[in-house]
Design a protein around this motif. Structure first.
Motif, PDB file in Angstrom:
ATOM      1  N   GLN A   1       0.125 -29.648 -10.992  1.00 26.86           N
ATOM      2  CA  GLN A   1       0.180 -28.933  -9.861  1.00 26.86           C
ATOM      3  C   GLN A   1       0.909 -27.611 -10.119  1.00 26.86           C
ATOM      4  OE1 GLN A   1       0.269 -30.304  -6.559  1.00 26.86           O
ATOM      5  NE2 GLN A   1      -0.451 -32.230  -8.007  1.00 26.86           N
ATOM      6  N   HIS A   2       1.242 -27.211 -10.998  1.00 28.03           N
ATOM      7  CA  HIS A   2       1.942 -25.475 -10.552  1.00 28.03           C
ATOM      8  C   HIS A   2       0.823 -25.061 -12.166  1.00 28.03           C
ATOM      9  CE1 HIS A   2       4.847 -27.501  -7.307  1.00 28.03           C
ATOM     10  NE2 HIS A   2       4.844 -27.988  -8.568  1.00 28.03           N
TER      11      HIS A   2
ATOM     12  N   PHE B   1      11.805 -25.625  -2.163  1.00 28.32           N
ATOM     13  CA  PHE B   1      10.211 -26.132  -3.509  1.00 28.32           C
ATOM     14  C   PHE B   1       9.934 -24.690  -4.348  1.00 28.32           C
ATOM     15  CE2 PHE B   1       8.302 -28.950   0.164  1.00 28.32           C
ATOM     16  CZ  PHE B   1       8.636 -29.715  -0.579  1.00 28.32           C
TER      17      PHE B   1
ATOM     18  N   ARG C   1      12.301 -24.823  -6.654  1.00 28.47           N
ATOM     19  CA  ARG C   1      13.341 -26.156  -7.514  1.00 28.47           C
ATOM     20  C   ARG C   1      11.852 -26.384  -8.620  1.00 28.47           C
ATOM     21  NH1 ARG C   1      11.780 -30.313  -1.642  1.00 28.47           N
ATOM     22  NH2 ARG C   1      13.949 -30.366  -1.492  1.00 28.47           N
ATOM     23  N   LYS C   2      11.419 -25.595  -8.849  1.00 27.67           N
ATOM     24  CA  LYS C   2      10.505 -24.803 -10.169  1.00 27.67           C
ATOM     25  C   LYS C   2      11.236 -24.852 -11.070  1.00 27.67           C
ATOM     26  CE  LYS C   2       6.129 -24.042  -7.478  1.00 27.67           C
ATOM     27  NZ  LYS C   2       5.619 -22.959  -7.275  1.00 27.67           N
TER      28      LYS C   2
ATOM     29  N   MET D   1      14.267 -33.001 -13.464  1.00 30.30           N
ATOM     30  CA  MET D   1      14.818 -34.191 -13.259  1.00 30.30           C
ATOM     31  C   MET D   1      14.833 -35.262 -13.611  1.00 30.30           C
ATOM     32  SD  MET D   1      16.877 -35.441  -9.758  1.00 30.30           S
ATOM     33  CE  MET D   1      18.092 -36.588  -9.256  1.00 30.30           C
TER      34      MET D   1
ATOM     35  N   ALA E   1       8.750 -29.778  -6.497  1.00 35.16           N
ATOM     36  CA  ALA E   1       8.210 -29.367  -6.183  1.00 35.16           C
ATOM     37  C   ALA E   1       6.912 -29.668  -5.135  1.00 35.16           C
ATOM     38  CB  ALA E   1       8.096 -27.853  -6.478  1.00 35.16           C
ATOM     39  N   VAL E   2       6.586 -30.392  -5.399  1.00 31.38           N
ATOM     40  CA  VAL E   2       5.469 -31.138  -4.493  1.00 31.38           C
ATOM     41  C   VAL E   2       5.854 -32.106  -3.358  1.00 31.38           C
ATOM     42  CG1 VAL E   2       3.596 -32.661  -5.028  1.00 31.38           C
ATOM     43  CG2 VAL E   2       3.724 -31.557  -6.618  1.00 31.38           C
TER      44      VAL E   2
ATOM     45  N   GLU F   1       9.589 -34.608  -4.398  1.00 27.72           N
ATOM     46  CA  GLU F   1      10.603 -33.430  -4.398  1.00 27.72           C
ATOM     47  C   GLU F   1      11.101 -32.407  -4.930  1.00 27.72           C
ATOM     48  OE1 GLU F   1      11.132 -32.683  -0.488  1.00 27.72           O
ATOM     49  OE2 GLU F   1      10.627 -34.810   0.393  1.00 27.72           O
ATOM     50  N   VAL F   2      10.878 -33.154  -6.444  1.00 26.65           N
ATOM     51  CA  VAL F   2      11.957 -32.433  -7.172  1.00 26.65           C
ATOM     52  C   VAL F   2      11.318 -31.298  -8.068  1.00 26.65           C
ATOM     53  CG1 VAL F   2      13.263 -32.573  -8.788  1.00 26.65           C
ATOM     54  CG2 VAL F   2      13.827 -33.566  -6.745  1.00 26.65           C
TER      55      VAL F   2
ATOM     56  N   VAL G   1      19.745 -30.405  -5.879  1.00 26.09           N
ATOM     57  CA  VAL G   1      18.172 -30.204  -5.711  1.00 26.09           C
ATOM     58  C   VAL G   1      17.966 -30.169  -4.075  1.00 26.09           C
ATOM     59  CG1 VAL G   1      17.575 -31.046  -7.504  1.00 26.09           C
ATOM     60  CG2 VAL G   1      17.251 -32.778  -5.623  1.00 26.09           C
TER      61      VAL G   1
END
Ligand code: ADP
Ligand code: MG
Lengths: 275, 255
Positions: free
Chosen positions: A113-114, A82, A85-86, A90, B133-134, B130-131, A56
């Motif tokens: 967040q996304h 980043f 990683r979307k 995990m 994506a933050v 982090e994983v 990752v």
């Protein structure tokens, strides 16, 4: 039948990673097929968690390349990482839920967040994911009110929130009693059937491994000593494999690396990223 | 052997400074290249500013009273009581309010920051960020930095005001000084630039305190021991740094 027709979600090419003098992974190469469950097994301290962290991009290899969907992640900038990683979800060893947030807010976190989804829609997804991991209606609880097994399930629900292409599990069975451990394995199998995602599971739990795996990669003394379909590995005549799967207590202990004990310590990254 | 060990210690020390440098660099890069998150900043402002205020005022009040008592007895010996206003005012505005603000920030939100971030590190929650994506710098560290920067000058102002006010009370009601003398003196000697410099100093202490407490938390060693060590390192380093740094600042600003 031929291996070449399989698409690979992840590929390690000659990856070496050392911490100071301790070489954790030495020239490791392996391919993890897309849409399948691959279990990475090996005694404690052989670098399984390091393998995941490399995958990752939390750690950078000293040499070698790591491809995720054909993209070399070792050359990516922090920003590209980043973005990449979307694709990942995990499940961490103890769930890694945020203590100050409720279960519902934890699962909603990646969605908030996304995505630009409305709160109502987010809470629907949260409810659905909780249902999926067998814990419906516990949105309002805090992580501290949950048992270890429940925290892992909520962690899985959070990992599934964005419907990731690749789902990673770090020792999903560690710290659980045999019944709970088996329940988690069943949950992984059930979840696999519900998604087309690639599953990568780290484990040193042998019976569970055979239950959930399509493919196995065996790490031993910082090398891949075997990889392939479960059946092939099970039937292997390789002495280390045989003794490891026979749970020979003398064998899995690797004097250079771990103790062979059940490894419950949370791991530590003193590494700076992108600095 | 011994030389070797010393060499290693030196190398380790330098590399830890390097790490701290990279850490601060990433912190400021994130600060200037990402959009701020108002919700997080407000949350942190509450914990860093509002929750520190009562304890800061309590400490400042009693420092102010004691300064007045002490100053009065010293000045009385040569008939210079009228300087009490200047003495209390300048000490509090220039030195004590900024230092006490820095110290209280280190003691309360600073330890809280180190503990929270270290716990998150140890429980893999930072890896989880982090994983997912933050960026942990954007999510955990920069909002705290902004809150420290905003809160600290205001805290200095409140601290300075409460210590001077307490000094005034003691001078007037306990030592029977003429209130007019105290206030005239105060107005004459304490300039706007003193107040401004005090606020700036407090802000510098707060920024350093924020960098160090987040740094020690972020790089916490595993386990509960790692967390308690992070808290310890953060408060001890920040407190000693402030006192030493203050000397050089005072020398530079008022020499
Ligand atoms: N960030 C790190 N710094 C130094 N050593 C590390 C770090 N992460 C892991 N290690 C070491 O690498 C080895 C492999 O660790 P790990 O991947 O956690 O093993 P496991 O197979 O049990 O998951 C261990 O000896 C561990 O101490
Ligand atoms: Mg591990």
């Amino acid at each position: 039948m031929t291996e070449t027709q399989i698409e690979h979600a992840v590929e390690f090419r000659n990856v070496t990673k050392a911490f100071g003098k301790l070489v954790v992974l030495n020239n490791v190469s392996c391919q993890l097929p897309k849409g399948r469950t691959t279990v990475i097994v090996g005694p404690s301290g052989t670098g399984k968690s390091v393998f995941l962290k490399l995958l990752v991009g939390l750690l950078k290899p000293d040499s070698g390349t790591i491809l995720v969907d054909g993209q070399d992640i070792t050359r990516m900038s922090q920003q590209e990482l980043f973005e990449l990683r979307k694709k990942f979800g995990m499940l961490f060893q103890d769930g890694a839920l945020f203590d100050s947030l409720t279960v519902g807010d934890n699962i909603a976190f990646p969605l908030r967040q996304h995505t630009r989804k409305k709160n109502k829609e987010i809470m629907q997804i949260v409810a659905q994911k909780l249902e999926q991991v067998g814990l419906p209606g516990i949105e309002g609880k805090l992580p501290s009110e949950l048992s270890g097994g429940m925290r892992k399930r909520v962690g899985l629900a959070r990992a599934l929130a964005l419907n990731p292409e690749i789902i990673l599990f770090d020792e999903p069975n560690s710290g659980l009693d045999p019944v709970m451990s088996d329940a988690i394995d069943k949950l992984i199998i059930k979840t696999k059937h519900l998604t087309n995602s690639t599953f990568i599971v780290i484990s040193h739990d042998i019976p569970g491994t055979f239950q959930i795996a399509d493919y196995i990669v065996m790490l031993y003394k910082s090398k891949v000593i075997a990889s392939g379909k479960v059946k092939d590995i099970q039937d292997s005549e390789h002495p280390v494999l045989k003794r490891f799967f026979a749970r020979d207590s003398e064998m899995p202990i690797d004097p250079d690396h771990g103790t062979g004990q059940l490894d419950l310590r949370p791991y530590y990254t003193g590494q700076l990223q992108g600095g | 052997m011994a030389v070797n060990a010393q060499m290693n210690a030196v190398i380790e020390y330098i590399s830890s400074l390097g790490k701290l440098g990279f850490f601060s660099l990433r912190m400021f890069r994130t600060l200037f290249t990402t959009a701020p998150q108002p919700r997080l900043i407000l949350d942190n402002l509450y914990r860093i500013g509002v929750e520190t205020l009562p304890v800061l005022i309590a400490v400042c009040v009693f420092v102010g009273t004691n300064l007045a008592l002490l100053g009065f007895h010293i000045f009385k010996s040569f008939g210079g009581q009228s300087f009490l206003g200047a003495y209390v005012g300048l000490s509090c505005v220039r030195e004590l309010a900024p230092i006490l603000t820095g110290a209280m920030l280190a003691a309360k939100p600073g330890t809280d920051t180190a503990a929270t971030i270290a716990t998150m590190r140890v429980k893999e929650q930072i890896d989880a960020l982090e994983v997912m994506a933050v960026d942990p710098f954007r999510f955990l560290i920069v909002p705290r930095l902004i809150a420290f920067v905003i809160a600290s000058p205001l805290l200095v102002l409140f601290g300075a005001f409460s210590s001077v006010a307490a000094g005034y009370m003691v001078a007037v009601y306990q030592l029977n000084m003429n209130p007019g003398v105290f206030l005239t003196d105060l107005r004459h000697y304490v300039l706007l630039s003193d107040i401004f410099n005090g606020m700036l100093k407090g802000m510098l202490f707060a920024v350093v305190g924020c960098i160090l407490s987040t740094y020690f938390g972020y790089h916490s060693q595993p386990g509960p021991k790692g967390v308690s060590r992070a808290i310890n390192l953060s408060v001890v380093t920040v407190a000693s740094f402030i006192v030493i740094f203050n000397f050089f600042l005072t020398a530079a600003i008022y020499d």
